[in-house]
Structures are given as structure tokens and as C-alpha cells.
Write a protein that holds these residues in place. Structure first.
Motif, PDB file in Angstrom:
ATOM      1  N   ARG A  33       0.815  -1.217   0.000  1.00  0.00           N
ATOM      2  CA  ARG A  33       0.000   0.000   0.000  1.00  0.00           C
ATOM      3  C   ARG A  33       0.846   1.263   0.000  1.00  0.00           C
ATOM      4  O   ARG A  33       0.353   2.334  -0.309  1.00  0.00           O
ATOM      5  CB  ARG A  33      -0.928   0.010   1.208  1.00  0.00           C
ATOM      6  CG  ARG A  33      -2.003  -1.046   1.097  1.00  0.00           C
ATOM      7  CD  ARG A  33      -2.991  -0.949   2.200  1.00  0.00           C
ATOM      8  NE  ARG A  33      -3.663   0.336   2.202  1.00  0.00           N
ATOM      9  CZ  ARG A  33      -4.103   0.946   3.301  1.00  0.00           C
ATOM     10  NH1 ARG A  33      -3.922   0.388   4.473  1.00  0.00           N
ATOM     11  NH2 ARG A  33      -4.719   2.088   3.219  1.00  0.00           N
ATOM     12  N   LYS A  44      -4.358   8.764  -3.040  1.00  0.00           N
ATOM     13  CA  LYS A  44      -3.672   8.229  -4.207  1.00  0.00           C
ATOM     14  C   LYS A  44      -3.722   6.713  -4.162  1.00  0.00           C
ATOM     15  O   LYS A  44      -3.488   6.098  -3.130  1.00  0.00           O
ATOM     16  CB  LYS A  44      -2.222   8.694  -4.238  1.00  0.00           C
ATOM     17  CG  LYS A  44      -2.095  10.180  -4.476  1.00  0.00           C
ATOM     18  CD  LYS A  44      -0.648  10.554  -4.546  1.00  0.00           C
ATOM     19  CE  LYS A  44      -0.497  12.053  -4.706  1.00  0.00           C
ATOM     20  NZ  LYS A  44       0.909  12.448  -4.654  1.00  0.00           N
ATOM     21  N   GLU A  45      -3.997   6.105  -5.306  1.00  0.00           N
ATOM     22  CA  GLU A  45      -4.179   4.659  -5.335  1.00  0.00           C
ATOM     23  C   GLU A  45      -2.858   3.913  -5.470  1.00  0.00           C
ATOM     24  O   GLU A  45      -2.555   3.023  -4.694  1.00  0.00           O
ATOM     25  CB  GLU A  45      -5.088   4.277  -6.496  1.00  0.00           C
ATOM     26  CG  GLU A  45      -5.271   2.792  -6.643  1.00  0.00           C
ATOM     27  CD  GLU A  45      -5.998   2.441  -7.901  1.00  0.00           C
ATOM     28  OE1 GLU A  45      -5.971   1.262  -8.258  1.00  0.00           O
ATOM     29  OE2 GLU A  45      -6.579   3.319  -8.534  1.00  0.00           O
ATOM     30  N   ASP A  46      -2.041   4.270  -6.462  1.00  0.00           N
ATOM     31  CA  ASP A  46      -0.865   3.466  -6.791  1.00  0.00           C
ATOM     32  C   ASP A  46       0.399   4.126  -6.264  1.00  0.00           C
ATOM     33  O   ASP A  46       1.039   4.900  -6.947  1.00  0.00           O
ATOM     34  CB  ASP A  46      -0.771   3.284  -8.301  1.00  0.00           C
ATOM     35  CG  ASP A  46       0.301   2.293  -8.673  1.00  0.00           C
ATOM     36  OD1 ASP A  46       0.642   1.467  -7.820  1.00  0.00           O
ATOM     37  OD2 ASP A  46       0.784   2.340  -9.817  1.00  0.00           O
ATOM     38  N   HIS A 111     -10.136  -1.490  -4.390  1.00  0.00           N
ATOM     39  CA  HIS A 111      -8.755  -1.557  -4.846  1.00  0.00           C
ATOM     40  C   HIS A 111      -8.017  -2.798  -4.344  1.00  0.00           C
ATOM     41  O   HIS A 111      -6.895  -3.055  -4.758  1.00  0.00           O
ATOM     42  CB  HIS A 111      -7.985  -0.316  -4.384  1.00  0.00           C
ATOM     43  CG  HIS A 111      -8.596   0.961  -4.840  1.00  0.00           C
ATOM     44  ND1 HIS A 111      -8.705   1.299  -6.165  1.00  0.00           N
ATOM     45  CD2 HIS A 111      -9.149   1.981  -4.143  1.00  0.00           C
ATOM     46  CE1 HIS A 111      -9.288   2.472  -6.265  1.00  0.00           C
ATOM     47  NE2 HIS A 111      -9.579   2.907  -5.053  1.00  0.00           N
TER      48      HIS A 111
END
Length: 142
Positions: A33, A44-46, A111
Motif C-alpha cells: 500500500r 492516491k491509489e498506486d 482496490h
């Protein structure tokens, strides 16, 4: 593997001999993560790292978990509840045991499956760094 890494990502490398399964799963979830980074942002995801686990067949657990922990599934037929212990699951497919342990440590949202599919690499036997194709940045053995 080079397609997995984005700019600014590290490559944590886990050897499975000294660390119990739950502690390793917690550490991998944090790295996947990106929560160990000072630039972590929840929106923010990535921003996590690809996590490589080698020697997956040599899982270490505390106590008698290999004999007492049960995995269950249902075949959707009458009397179709099937169960097997962790020792049988490790012999059959050690990737699934590690996958389920890490999956339980990641938040339950849309996610989760994407993070696991892109950032978890599990090798059953001993693997050299040259066969992986990249040099790791850190060795997680705590």
C-alpha cells in the motif's frame, strides 16, 4: 517484472524462513500500500511497492496452526461443505495461503484485488535475484 515497477517504486524481497505468516502478511500489506513512505497519501491509489516472497513452501507458523487452522468452502450441493487444514493447503498451493493472509490485512474496498494482483509475487522454491530480473532495495526479515 519490469512491467510491474513504476517510477519511484522499490522492490521489497521477503525470505520466508524466519518470519511467522501473520507478521510477514502485515509487513507485505504495508509495503504494497506504500504506508512506509513519508509521501503516503490516502487519496492516491498506486503508491505501493511490488513485494516478492520466496521459499513459500517453508511457511512458519506459531503454535499448532498448521494442524488446527481450517480452510472451508462449499460446493453448492447438499452436504457440500469441504474443509482442509493449513498443512494440506501448503502442500497443494502455498500461494493461496499467503494470498489469503495478505488479503485479510488490506482494507476491504474496490482496490484490494487490484493491489494483490499487481503487487504480489510468490515463488515456491529458492530464487536467485538474477532470475527475478531486478535488484531488491531492502530485505524484510524481522
Amino acid at each position: 517484472l519490469r512491467g510491474h515497477l513504476a517510477l519511484g517504486q522499490n522492490l521489497p524481497f521477503v525470505q520466508r524462513k524466519e518470519v511467522p505468516l501473520g507478521r510477514m502478511a502485515k509487513q507485505c500489506a504495508i509495503y504494497m500500500r506504500g504506508k512506509q513512505k513519508p509521501t503516503y497519501d490516502l487519496r492516491k491509489e498506486d503508491q505501493g511497492d511490488v513485494c516478492i516472497i520466496v521459499n513459500a513452501k517453508e511457511l512458519m507458523t506459531t503454535g499448532h496452526k498448521k494442524d488446527q487452522k481450517l480452510y472451508r468452502y462449499h460446493t453448492q450441493y447438499f452436504s457440500g461443505l469441504k474443509e482442509y487444514n493449513m498443512r494440506a493447503a501448503i502442500e497443494k498451493n502455498p500461494y493461496e495461503v499467503i494470498y489469503k493472509a495478505i488479503k485479510g490485512m488490506i482494507p476491504k474496498n474496490k482496490h484490494r484485488e487490484d493491489i494483490l494482483s499487481r503487487k504480489l509475487i510468490v515463488h515456491n522454491g529458492p530464487t536467485t535475484l538474477s532470475s527475478i530480473g531486478c535488484c531488491p532495495s531492502s530485505l524484510i526479515v524481522s
